[in-house]
Design an enzyme around this catalytic site. Structure first.
Site, short mmCIF file in Angstrom:
data_model
loop_
_atom_site.label_atom_id
_atom_site.label_comp_id
_atom_site.label_asym_id
_atom_site.label_seq_id
_atom_site.Cartn_x
_atom_site.Cartn_y
_atom_site.Cartn_z
N LYS A 53 0.85 -1.48 -0.02
CA LYS A 53 -0.25 0.35 -0.02
C LYS A 53 1.21 1.17 -0.55
O LYS A 53 0.52 2.54 -0.64
CB LYS A 53 -0.70 -0.68 1.47
CG LYS A 53 -1.59 -1.25 0.81
CD LYS A 53 -3.06 -1.41 2.20
CE LYS A 53 -3.56 -2.31 1.91
NZ LYS A 53 -4.36 -2.94 3.33
N GLN A 97 -4.17 -1.15 9.54
CA GLN A 97 -4.38 -2.34 8.87
C GLN A 97 -4.91 -3.40 9.98
O GLN A 97 -4.33 -3.24 11.09
CB GLN A 97 -2.81 -2.99 8.84
CG GLN A 97 -2.04 -4.12 7.75
CD GLN A 97 -3.88 -4.54 6.86
OE1 GLN A 97 -3.27 -3.63 5.87
NE2 GLN A 97 -4.22 -5.66 6.49
N ASP A 120 -10.70 3.23 4.03
CA ASP A 120 -10.72 1.91 3.97
C ASP A 120 -12.53 2.01 4.39
O ASP A 120 -13.53 0.43 4.08
CB ASP A 120 -10.76 1.16 5.65
CG ASP A 120 -9.43 -0.31 5.14
OD1 ASP A 120 -9.20 0.19 4.05
OD2 ASP A 120 -8.96 -0.71 6.26
#
Ligand code: NAD
Length: 296
Positions: A53, A97, A120
């Site tokens: 990412k 994460q 997200d």
């Protein structure tokens, strides 16, 4: 019939190129989007995801902020970092994460992220707005699936869509997106009765259950669009292999279009994360988005 293979690598590359030019435009306007990625602990799979990412966001020209914290980090220290990132002017997107170590409440952490920076798409406000049909930051994997489906067929109205899997990060948001496109949506899950019969009626079949190759060719309606979200590591002929939830060879001779694993949905996920970051930057800064279909 042999299904058209949906090339997620090519689609993600094309999207990445569009994102690079959008970022260039924003940089010229003095509004470089910034993405903060937070990793807690040293889970090997999470480290690889985070590295990818960060690398992709740098390649696209985003400002990247990378926070690696030890597994022993307390929940309150993590929440304090999120508070600082929420307040930081140059941070447009925040990604923590998952999974987090067991002593940290992931829902509490997700809810602490400013919804305007929740790239997200997991914050309850974004989840709620998606279900209301209001503007929202949408979870990256479902968004990537939708872009692939729309690449095959623009108008989905009236089609029957079956999503196998009801997780908060894939199945449910994808079902909402399909509903927004006027599909007739069924969500199937581990308690669904006669899954083959349910799948057989699908013009669009999405497999997101995490069960290697369990959707068989004879469950698929001829000509259906089949999106395989599953990523399963199996051992075959003494070798480790990545396979999806769909029996690829069986599906190939029946479906109209099919995503392979690897090389289907996976590559789209990171591209959609960057897309969300650009969208978040534009909305926060009150500037028009240089991206096409900005409201997707
Ligand atoms: P999850 O474990 O949270 O949810 C799985 C869902 O599948 C559950 O709702 C469960 O009810 C359903 N299910 C399980 N067994 C079933 C069965 N036999 N019949 C019908 N339904 C069944 O998983 P998730 O996080 O949604 O991920 C699903 C899969 O997608 C996993 O393989 C995961 O690795 C993969 N994934 C891929 C990406 C990507 O970028 N390509 C991103 C996220 C998840």
């Amino acid at each position: 019939m042999s299904a058209v293979l949906i090339n997620g690598v090519a689609a993600a590359r094309q999207l990445h190129d569009e994102l690079c030019s959008a970022v260039e435009t924003l940089v010229e306007r003095g509004a470089t989007p910034g993405l903060a990625v937070v990793l807690v602990g040293d889970d090997p799979a999470s480290s690889v995801y985070v590295r990818n990412k960060v690398r992709r966001s740098v390649e696209a020209g985003l400002r990247s902020f990378h926070h690696e914290l030890p597994a022993s980090t307390s929940e309150s220290d993590l929440l304090a970092l999120i508070k600082r990132l929420n307040a930081a002017e140059d941070v447009d997107g925040i990604l923590v994460q998952l999974p987090l170590p067991p002593h940290i409440d992931a829902q509490k952490v997700t809810a602490a992220i400013d919804p305007a920076k929740d790239v997200d798409g997991f914050h309850p406000i974004n989840v709620g707005n998606l279900s209301l049909g209001a503007p929202a930051l949408v979870a990256c994997t479902p968004l990537g699936c939708m872009l692939l489906i729309k690449g095959v067929r623009k108008d989905l109205a009236g089609l029957s869509a079956v999503v196998v899997g009801r997780s908060n990060i894939v199945g449910k948001p994808l079902a909402q997106l399909l509903l927004r496109e006027n599909c007739t949506v069924t969500i199937a899950h581990s308690r669904t009765k006669d899954l083959p019969l349910v799948c057989c009626g699908a013009d669009i079949l999405v497999a997101a259950a995490g069960r290697a190759g369990f959707i068989r060719g004879d469950w698929i309606k001829p000509g259906a669009i089949v999106i395989d979200v599953g990523i399963n590591r199996i051992e075959r002929d003494g070798k480790q292999q990545l396979v999806g939830d769909v029996d690829f060879e069986g599906a190939r001779s029946v479906a109209g279009a099919l995503t392979p694993v690897p090389g289907g949905v996976g590559p789209m996920t990171i591209a959609c994360l960057l897309r969300n970051t650009i969208e978040a930057a534009c909305r926060r800064r009150g500037i028009s988005s240089p991206l096409a279909n900005a409201a997707d």
